[in-house]
Design a protein around this motif. Structure first.
Motif, short mmCIF file in Angstrom:
data_model
loop_
_atom_site.label_atom_id
_atom_site.label_comp_id
_atom_site.label_asym_id
_atom_site.label_seq_id
_atom_site.Cartn_x
_atom_site.Cartn_y
_atom_site.Cartn_z
N VAL A 63 0.84 -1.20 0.00
CA VAL A 63 0.00 0.00 0.00
C VAL A 63 0.88 1.25 0.00
N ILE A 64 1.90 1.26 0.84
CA ILE A 64 2.81 2.40 0.91
C ILE A 64 3.49 2.63 -0.44
N LYS A 65 3.93 1.55 -1.08
CA LYS A 65 4.59 1.67 -2.39
C LYS A 65 3.62 2.20 -3.45
N THR A 66 2.36 1.77 -3.39
CA THR A 66 1.35 2.26 -4.33
C THR A 66 1.11 3.76 -4.14
N ILE A 67 0.99 4.19 -2.89
CA ILE A 67 0.81 5.61 -2.60
C ILE A 67 2.04 6.39 -3.10
N ALA A 68 3.23 5.88 -2.82
CA ALA A 68 4.46 6.56 -3.24
C ALA A 68 4.55 6.66 -4.76
N LEU A 79 10.73 8.57 -6.48
CA LEU A 79 10.00 7.45 -5.90
C LEU A 79 10.60 6.98 -4.58
N ALA A 80 11.91 6.84 -4.51
CA ALA A 80 12.56 6.37 -3.28
C ALA A 80 12.33 7.36 -2.14
N LEU A 81 12.41 8.65 -2.45
CA LEU A 81 12.19 9.68 -1.43
C LEU A 81 10.73 9.69 -0.98
N ALA A 82 9.81 9.55 -1.92
CA ALA A 82 8.38 9.51 -1.57
C ALA A 82 8.09 8.32 -0.67
N THR A 83 8.64 7.17 -1.00
CA THR A 83 8.44 5.96 -0.19
C THR A 83 8.99 6.16 1.21
N ALA A 84 10.19 6.71 1.32
CA ALA A 84 10.81 6.94 2.64
C ALA A 84 9.99 7.91 3.46
N ARG A 85 9.52 8.99 2.84
CA ARG A 85 8.71 9.97 3.57
C ARG A 85 7.42 9.37 4.09
N ILE A 86 6.75 8.59 3.27
CA ILE A 86 5.48 7.98 3.69
C ILE A 86 5.73 7.00 4.84
N ARG A 87 6.77 6.17 4.73
CA ARG A 87 7.09 5.25 5.83
C ARG A 87 7.39 6.00 7.12
N GLN A 88 8.13 7.11 7.01
CA GLN A 88 8.45 7.91 8.20
C GLN A 88 7.19 8.49 8.83
#
Length: 127
Positions: A63-68, A79-88
């Motif tokens: 889900v996090i990857k889809t949002i990112a 994409l990598a930054l978006a994924t990291a921000r959402i996880r944080q």
């Protein structure tokens, strides 16, 4: 008399929980509970599980990857930054909720105001 070298080892031979085993069990339980109801109305259900100390279940990670991916496609964010921000952001929300539960258990309800629901804590109003 001498003690048997195997005395007491039986209780230690149980399989110890592994990282993610609690999340796997919870995801399975949620799938069993909610999937039949969501399929009946034509929807898909995805359990979104975090363990207390930060483990993210594979379904939540998808889900996090889809949002990112959607965030990266609609903005100039990598994409990598978006994924990291959402996880944080999710990790911070989980930590806040855990801290709130600990405080609430250690104080009276009158001394501690209720926390915002997790979803409200995560989503900022657009300005």
């Amino acid at each position: 008399t001498s003690a048997s070298p195997t005395l007491g080892l039986k209780r230690w031979s149980r399989k110890q929980p592994t990282t993610g085993s609690a999340a796997d069990a919870r995801a399975k339980a949620k799938n069993e509970l909610y999937t039949p109801h969501t399929r009946a109305v034509g929807l898909n259900f995805t359990p979104f599980i975090f363990e207390t100390f930060g483990y993210i279940h594979a379904s939540a990670d998808r889900v996090i990857k889809t949002i990112a991916e959607k965030l990266a496609a609609s903005s100039s964010v990598d994409l990598a930054l978006a994924t990291a921000r959402i996880r944080q952001r999710f990790a911070a929300c989980v930590a806040r909720e855990i801290a709130g539960q600990i405080i609430a258990r250690s104080t009276s309800a009158a001394e501690y105001p209720p926390t915002r629901p997790l979803v409200q804590a995560f989503i900022r109003p657009r300005s």
